[in-house]
Design a protein around this motif. Structure first.
Motif, PDB file in Angstrom:
ATOM      1  N   LEU A 176      -1.541  13.711   1.806  1.00 43.15           N
ATOM      2  CA  LEU A 176      -1.263  13.548   3.237  1.00 43.15           C
ATOM      3  C   LEU A 176      -0.949  12.096   3.596  1.00 43.15           C
ATOM      4  CD1 LEU A 176      -3.929  15.897   4.861  1.00 43.15           C
ATOM      5  CD2 LEU A 176      -1.464  16.258   4.666  1.00 43.15           C
ATOM      6  N   THR A 177      -1.505  11.155   2.820  1.00 41.27           N
ATOM      7  CA  THR A 177      -1.219   9.746   3.099  1.00 41.27           C
ATOM      8  C   THR A 177       0.247   9.420   2.845  1.00 41.27           C
ATOM      9  OG1 THR A 177      -3.464   9.207   2.417  1.00 41.27           O
ATOM     10  CG2 THR A 177      -1.923   7.377   2.561  1.00 41.27           C
ATOM     11  N   HIS A 178       0.822  10.081   1.829  1.00 34.82           N
ATOM     12  CA  HIS A 178       2.158   9.660   1.410  1.00 34.82           C
ATOM     13  C   HIS A 178       3.284  10.608   1.782  1.00 34.82           C
ATOM     14  CE1 HIS A 178       0.728   6.207  -0.709  1.00 34.82           C
ATOM     15  NE2 HIS A 178      -0.110   6.916  -1.406  1.00 34.82           N
TER      16      HIS A 178
ATOM     17  N   PHE B  78      -9.362   2.919  -7.821  1.00 36.45           N
ATOM     18  CA  PHE B  78      -8.426   4.029  -7.973  1.00 36.45           C
ATOM     19  C   PHE B  78      -7.915   4.477  -6.600  1.00 36.45           C
ATOM     20  CE2 PHE B  78      -7.736   8.656  -9.366  1.00 36.45           C
ATOM     21  CZ  PHE B  78      -6.466   8.370  -9.841  1.00 36.45           C
TER      22      PHE B  78
ATOM     23  N   PHE C 145     -16.996  13.109  -2.819  1.00 34.88           N
ATOM     24  CA  PHE C 145     -15.963  13.947  -2.220  1.00 34.88           C
ATOM     25  C   PHE C 145     -15.493  14.981  -3.235  1.00 34.88           C
ATOM     26  CE2 PHE C 145     -15.873  10.040   0.178  1.00 34.88           C
ATOM     27  CZ  PHE C 145     -15.752  10.474   1.483  1.00 34.88           C
TER      28      PHE C 145
ATOM     29  N   ARG D 107       2.096   1.902  -3.507  1.00 37.18           N
ATOM     30  CA  ARG D 107       1.061   2.401  -4.417  1.00 37.18           C
ATOM     31  C   ARG D 107       0.826   3.877  -4.196  1.00 37.18           C
ATOM     32  NH1 ARG D 107      -2.803  -1.485  -2.437  1.00 37.18           N
ATOM     33  NH2 ARG D 107      -1.885  -3.447  -3.056  1.00 37.18           N
ATOM     34  N   GLY D 108       0.798   4.621  -5.288  1.00 41.17           N
ATOM     35  CA  GLY D 108       0.564   6.053  -5.147  1.00 41.17           C
ATOM     36  C   GLY D 108       1.853   6.799  -4.873  1.00 41.17           C
TER      37      GLY D 108
ATOM     38  N   TYR E 221     -13.850   3.916  -8.655  1.00 44.99           N
ATOM     39  CA  TYR E 221     -13.250   4.893  -7.739  1.00 44.99           C
ATOM     40  C   TYR E 221     -12.659   4.233  -6.505  1.00 44.99           C
ATOM     41  CZ  TYR E 221     -18.045   4.942  -5.859  1.00 44.99           C
ATOM     42  OH  TYR E 221     -19.256   4.587  -5.360  1.00 44.99           O
TER      43      TYR E 221
ATOM     44  N   ARG F 246      -7.524   2.555  -4.059  1.00 44.09           N
ATOM     45  CA  ARG F 246      -6.510   1.555  -3.687  1.00 44.09           C
ATOM     46  C   ARG F 246      -5.210   1.817  -4.425  1.00 44.09           C
ATOM     47  NH1 ARG F 246     -10.225  -3.016  -3.971  1.00 44.09           N
ATOM     48  NH2 ARG F 246     -11.145  -3.043  -1.924  1.00 44.09           N
ATOM     49  N   ALA F 247      -5.335   2.132  -5.731  1.00 44.11           N
ATOM     50  CA  ALA F 247      -4.136   2.341  -6.545  1.00 44.11           C
ATOM     51  C   ALA F 247      -3.362   3.561  -6.070  1.00 44.11           C
ATOM     52  CB  ALA F 247      -4.519   2.494  -8.014  1.00 44.11           C
ATOM     53  N   ARG F 248      -4.045   4.468  -5.346  1.00 37.39           N
ATOM     54  CA  ARG F 248      -3.347   5.633  -4.801  1.00 37.39           C
ATOM     55  C   ARG F 248      -2.754   5.333  -3.442  1.00 37.39           C
ATOM     56  NH1 ARG F 248      -7.484   9.781  -4.221  1.00 37.39           N
ATOM     57  NH2 ARG F 248      -8.981   8.381  -5.170  1.00 37.39           N
ATOM     58  N   GLY F 249      -2.940   4.097  -2.967  1.00 37.91           N
ATOM     59  CA  GLY F 249      -2.335   3.702  -1.707  1.00 37.91           C
ATOM     60  C   GLY F 249      -2.979   4.325  -0.491  1.00 37.91           C
ATOM     61  N   LEU F 250      -4.257   4.706  -0.588  1.00 40.95           N
ATOM     62  CA  LEU F 250      -4.928   5.242   0.596  1.00 40.95           C
ATOM     63  C   LEU F 250      -5.045   4.139   1.640  1.00 40.95           C
ATOM     64  CD1 LEU F 250      -7.772   7.422  -0.929  1.00 40.95           C
ATOM     65  CD2 LEU F 250      -5.433   8.028  -0.369  1.00 40.95           C
ATOM     66  N   ARG F 251      -5.214   4.562   2.894  1.00 42.13           N
ATOM     67  CA  ARG F 251      -5.292   3.566   3.974  1.00 42.13           C
ATOM     68  C   ARG F 251      -6.576   2.762   3.830  1.00 42.13           C
ATOM     69  NH1 ARG F 251      -2.850   7.906   6.209  1.00 42.13           N
ATOM     70  NH2 ARG F 251      -0.716   7.452   6.840  1.00 42.13           N
TER      71      ARG F 251
ATOM     72  N   GLU G 199      -6.166  14.202   0.564  1.00 42.56           N
ATOM     73  CA  GLU G 199      -6.033  12.957   1.332  1.00 42.56           C
ATOM     74  C   GLU G 199      -4.880  12.102   0.787  1.00 42.56           C
ATOM     75  OE1 GLU G 199      -9.367  10.252   1.353  1.00 42.56           O
ATOM     76  OE2 GLU G 199      -8.394   8.947   2.817  1.00 42.56           O
ATOM     77  N   THR G 200      -4.781  12.039  -0.543  1.00 44.60           N
ATOM     78  CA  THR G 200      -3.714  11.234  -1.139  1.00 44.60           C
ATOM     79  C   THR G 200      -2.341  11.804  -0.786  1.00 44.60           C
ATOM     80  OG1 THR G 200      -5.238  10.853  -2.955  1.00 44.60           O
ATOM     81  CG2 THR G 200      -2.970  10.130  -3.272  1.00 44.60           C
TER      82      THR G 200
ATOM     83  N   ARG H 113     -14.627   5.610   4.786  1.00 50.20           N
ATOM     84  CA  ARG H 113     -14.907   6.944   4.253  1.00 50.20           C
ATOM     85  C   ARG H 113     -15.433   6.808   2.834  1.00 50.20           C
ATOM     86  NH1 ARG H 113     -12.812  12.291   4.587  1.00 50.20           N
ATOM     87  NH2 ARG H 113     -11.600  12.178   2.692  1.00 50.20           N
ATOM     88  N   HIS H 114     -14.579   6.309   1.957  1.00 50.66           N
ATOM     89  CA  HIS H 114     -14.919   6.319   0.538  1.00 50.66           C
ATOM     90  C   HIS H 114     -16.042   5.350   0.191  1.00 50.66           C
ATOM     91  CE1 HIS H 114     -11.597   8.919  -0.836  1.00 50.66           C
ATOM     92  NE2 HIS H 114     -11.095   8.531   0.322  1.00 50.66           N
TER      93      HIS H 114
ATOM     94  N   GLU I  59     -10.600  17.310  -1.624  1.00 53.66           N
ATOM     95  CA  GLU I  59     -10.527  16.320  -0.548  1.00 53.66           C
ATOM     96  C   GLU I  59      -9.774  15.081  -1.021  1.00 53.66           C
ATOM     97  OE1 GLU I  59     -14.643  17.013   1.981  1.00 53.66           O
ATOM     98  OE2 GLU I  59     -14.775  16.009   0.073  1.00 53.66           O
ATOM     99  N   GLN I  60     -10.051  14.660  -2.262  1.00 57.85           N
ATOM    100  CA  GLN I  60      -9.420  13.431  -2.756  1.00 57.85           C
ATOM    101  C   GLN I  60      -7.926  13.623  -2.970  1.00 57.85           C
ATOM    102  OE1 GLN I  60     -11.806  11.077  -5.512  1.00 57.85           O
ATOM    103  NE2 GLN I  60     -13.522  12.449  -5.248  1.00 57.85           N
TER     104      GLN I  60
ATOM    105  N   LEU J 206     -13.358   8.811 -10.084  1.00 55.22           N
ATOM    106  CA  LEU J 206     -13.357   9.726  -8.950  1.00 55.22           C
ATOM    107  C   LEU J 206     -14.571   9.457  -8.081  1.00 55.22           C
ATOM    108  CD1 LEU J 206     -12.423  12.900 -10.979  1.00 55.22           C
ATOM    109  CD2 LEU J 206     -10.938  11.659  -9.412  1.00 55.22           C
TER     110      LEU J 206
ATOM    111  N   LEU K 109      -4.066  13.319  -9.613  1.00 52.69           N
ATOM    112  CA  LEU K 109      -4.156  12.425  -8.457  1.00 52.69           C
ATOM    113  C   LEU K 109      -3.098  11.329  -8.500  1.00 52.69           C
ATOM    114  CD1 LEU K 109      -7.961  11.918  -7.929  1.00 52.69           C
ATOM    115  CD2 LEU K 109      -6.308  12.257  -6.122  1.00 52.69           C
ATOM    116  N   ALA K 110      -2.895  10.769  -9.701  1.00 47.34           N
ATOM    117  CA  ALA K 110      -1.931   9.678  -9.823  1.00 47.34           C
ATOM    118  C   ALA K 110      -0.516  10.183  -9.579  1.00 47.34           C
ATOM    119  CB  ALA K 110      -2.048   9.028 -11.199  1.00 47.34           C
TER     120      ALA K 110
ATOM    121  N   VAL L 231      -7.602  13.086 -12.658  1.00 49.55           N
ATOM    122  CA  VAL L 231      -7.102  11.745 -12.367  1.00 49.55           C
ATOM    123  C   VAL L 231      -5.582  11.705 -12.512  1.00 49.55           C
ATOM    124  CG1 VAL L 231      -7.056   9.366 -13.206  1.00 49.55           C
ATOM    125  CG2 VAL L 231      -9.239  10.525 -12.893  1.00 49.55           C
TER     126      VAL L 231
ATOM    127  N   ARG M 101       0.827  -1.203   0.000  1.00 50.78           N
ATOM    128  CA  ARG M 101       0.000   0.000   0.000  1.00 50.78           C
ATOM    129  C   ARG M 101       0.865   1.258   0.000  1.00 50.78           C
ATOM    130  NH1 ARG M 101      -1.373   3.776   3.125  1.00 50.78           N
ATOM    131  NH2 ARG M 101      -0.593   3.031   5.109  1.00 50.78           N
TER     132      ARG M 101
END
Lengths: 329, 325
Positions: A120-122, B222, A109, A90-91, B219, B224-229, A117-118, B236-237, A113-114, A105, A169-170, A166, A87
């Motif tokens: 901040l996750t990484h 996607f 949200f 990924r991203g 979505y 998952r592919a972004r590595g979200l928790r 969040e991405t 949430r999603h 937000e999307q 998408l 985001l990627a 998208v 995980r």
């Protein structure tokens, strides 16, 4: 000059166990991807292009599973990592773009937000910095009034704009590799070219390597450095884009190139490859292409050809092996 | 949004008028109210005087108009049986029913949603199969039977919880609450489980099937592919996307919880409106029945209104006035 490739796929096999036996969706493919390089992956539907992409990023849907081989990212194996470790890759190190921007998408949200969040996750940044970064990214992919559009929901964007989001985001955590799975197929023809150029530009600016999965040879010709032609879960031919297009070695590639319309071409009719690709449960013995091949020999019914060097390309065909041997290699 | 609210409000008023007509008809035509009110020895003159006094000789439309005006002021006349204003009787019973319904709805949501999410995400785990089997029991066993079973187990055999009544209550103004005393809370446990079990299983199955659908969408892939928790993806999603149907069903179910508390209240001798209604049916106490009908209809209308407004909160695509740019 043998620097470690960014991505290295070694003899990868993907299987789908079904009630009627195991289907081999990917049957031993190997390829490398250098940093910043664009590798096109082409083939008919069902050739295993998308499965290859999802296997690399570790998102195969059960019951699909990697049955053998290795996937190495900068020399480290990633195909056997835990869910949690994968995980984090990924991203952050490998991004992925899917076919349909309309459904990629989350409708509930805002795009801000999307993206935030991405990020901040990484990345170890504050909410504020993440927000600024999101705005900068949206501007970079050509969204006008990006700061305002952060609060907009996906349904307030057109298809082309959504695919731009998208892409943002990627790329928002600066991955080293982006797998783009038919990024333009669902889009309007007039928008397709824009999106491909955008993807190309942004990835070049960020030094991101791209694995571009498509069945559009035109897109490959314009964008890719190298191209892998897939057929029935294997690579039929792989090489620099110019060579594969101008001087295809594998009979399948020859057929594919003959099927591309051209404005300056002098043929009345496009050539076509007779028959269709075999279903996964009825792949013939020997070379999978043998029922459709015009140059078929006895050997093609018995043994599977491996990739052999042919000029700058490599092709998996007994005929090519024969010619190369005759030429004294 | 404003136009929508106004349209909705007009619809609600229309529904209430129709229900009022039905309760009024009930009032007027199920037996002669005068017969219910007077003794056997009353003379025809006295009866006629009473008819005149009650306005029963006026044209039907006038009477209906009067009924509505009074109903709007919560005046439903006097109970035949108790000789008290109906609104007082219902007012006294309302808190018991509303508290019971509220607690069972919360129980249904707090248990049903997580179980639904879990069974949706881990389709083949043993626990999921156990939950699904339990939910089958919840859906197929009748409420009164579950109630009796719970009483037998927890009140008779184990003697942990009371088998009837509300326990001690505390009065806050006209509202009496059992939520503030230990015995009141203990008394709430069995009835609210009995009442909420069906709703819980319904919500669980709904959330499960919605989750199964949502986690297959692009979505979520996607995300998952972004590595979200994983936690964020699931709760949430994905969960938010299952909420619209869940809100719809929950809204309707809260209405039916209140309306069908009758059975649970009977089993547990819960001093709520349901019990009052049942007594009034046995005694042909029409004012109470009519008022009950109106009240339940009103609650349904209010809940539906809230549900419609919640859609706007959850789903931005419905906020039409912020149209696509």
């Amino acid at each position: 000059m043998t620097q470690t490739p960014l991505l290295s796929v070694r003899d990868l096999r993907v299987e789908f166990p079904t009630r009627r036996g195991i289907l081999k969706a990917i049957d031993g493919i190997s390829f490398d991807l250098k940093e910043g390089e664009v590798l096109g992956v082409v083939g008919e539907s069902g050739a295993g292009k998308s499965i290859t992409g999802t296997a690399v990023i570790g998102l195969l849907e059960p019951p699909g599973r990697i049955a053998g081989g290795e996937v190495l990212l900068k020399g480290e194996r990633i195909d056997n990592l835990s869910q949690q470790a994968m995980r984090k890759i990924r991203g952050k190190r490998i991004g992925m773009i899917f076919q349909d921007p309309l459904t990629s998408l989350n409708p509930l949200f805002t795009i801000g937000e999307q993206i935030i969040e991405t990020i901040l996750t990484h990345l170890p940044v504050s909410e504020r910095e993440a927000r600024d970064r999101a705005v900068a990214l949206l501007e970079e992919v050509g969204i006008p009034a990006a700061a305002d559009r952060l609060n907009a929901y996906p349904h307030q964007f057109s298809g082309g704009m959504r695919q731009r989001v998208v892409i943002a985001l990627a790329l928002c955590a600066e991955p080293e590799l982006v797998i783009a799975d038919e990024p333009t197929t669902a889009l309007d023809v007039s928008v397709q070219a824009q999106i491909i150029r955008l993807l190309q530009r942004v990835c070049r600016d960020h030094g991101t390597a791209v694995m571009l999965i498509t069945h559009d040879m035109g897109v490959i010709a314009e964008t890719a450095d190298r191209v892998a032609v897939m057929y029935s879960g294997r690579i039929a031919e792989i090489g620099p884009v110019r060579n594969v297009i101008k001087a295809p070695r594998h009979p399948y590639t020859v057929g594919l190139m003959g099927a591309i319309p051209s404005l300056t071409g002098d043929h009345d009719r496009l050539t076509q490859i007779p028959g269709s690709m075999p279903r996964l449960d009825s792949i013939p013995a020997g070379c999978a292409f043998n029922p459709r091949c015009s140059l078929v020999m006895d050997k093609c019914y018995r043994d599977r050809p491996d990739l052999v060097q042919a000029g700058e390309s490599r092709a998996a065909c007994w005929k090519v092996s024969e010619t190369e041997e005759a030429a004294g290699r | 949004m404003l136009a929508f609210s106004i349209r909705r409000l007009l619809q609600a008023i229309l529904v209430m008028l129709v229900v009022a007509l039905i309760s009024f008809t009930l009032f007027r035509f199920v037996g002669d109210p005068v017969n219910q009110m007077v003794g056997v020895e009353t003379t025809p003159e006295q009866r006629e005087a009473l008819r005149e006094r009650l306005g029963l000789n006026d044209p039907i439309m006038t009477q209906f108009g009067r009924f509505i005006v009074k109903a709007a002021q919560f005046d439903f006349g006097t109970s035949y049986q108790f000789r008290q204003p109906v609104s007082d009787l219902i007012g006294k019973r309302l808190p018991a029913t509303l508290e019971l319904s509220l607690v069972s709805a919360i129980f249904a949501l707090l248990v049903g949603i997580p179980m639904g999410v879990y069974t949706g995400l881990h389709r083949d785990s043993v626990l999921s199969k156990l939950f699904l089997s339990i939910s089958l029991i919840g859906i197929s066993l009748p409420t009164f039977f579950i109630g009796i079973l719970l009483i037998f187990l927890f009140s008779v055999t184990l003697q942990w919880l009371p088998s009837f009544g509300r326990g001690d209550t505390v009065a806050i103004g006209w509202w009496t609450t059992g939520l503030l005393t230990v015995s009141g809370l203990k008394a709430l446990v069995l009835p609210s489980i009995t009442l909420g079990l069906f709703q819980m299983t319904l919500i669980m199955r709904l959330v499960r099937s919605e989750m199964l659908e949502v986690i297959r969408t692009d979505y979520i892939k996607f995300a998952r592919a972004r590595g979200l928790r994983q936690r964020s993806i699931n709760f949430r999603h994905a969960l938010k996307n299952t909420l619209v149907p869940v809100i719809t069903i929950t809204g309707l179910q809260v209405g039916s919880i209140i309306a069908f508390a009758i059975i649970t209240e009977t089993v547990f001798q819960w001093p709520g409106m349901g019990l009052l209604f049942l007594q009034s049916v046995q005694n042909v106490d029409i004012p109470i029945m009519a008022a009950y009908l109106m009240l339940i209809a009103f609650l349904f209308v209010v809940i539906n209104l809230i549900v419609d407004l919640l859609y706007f909160v959850v789903d931005p695509r419905l906020r039409a006035d912020r149209a696509a740019l």
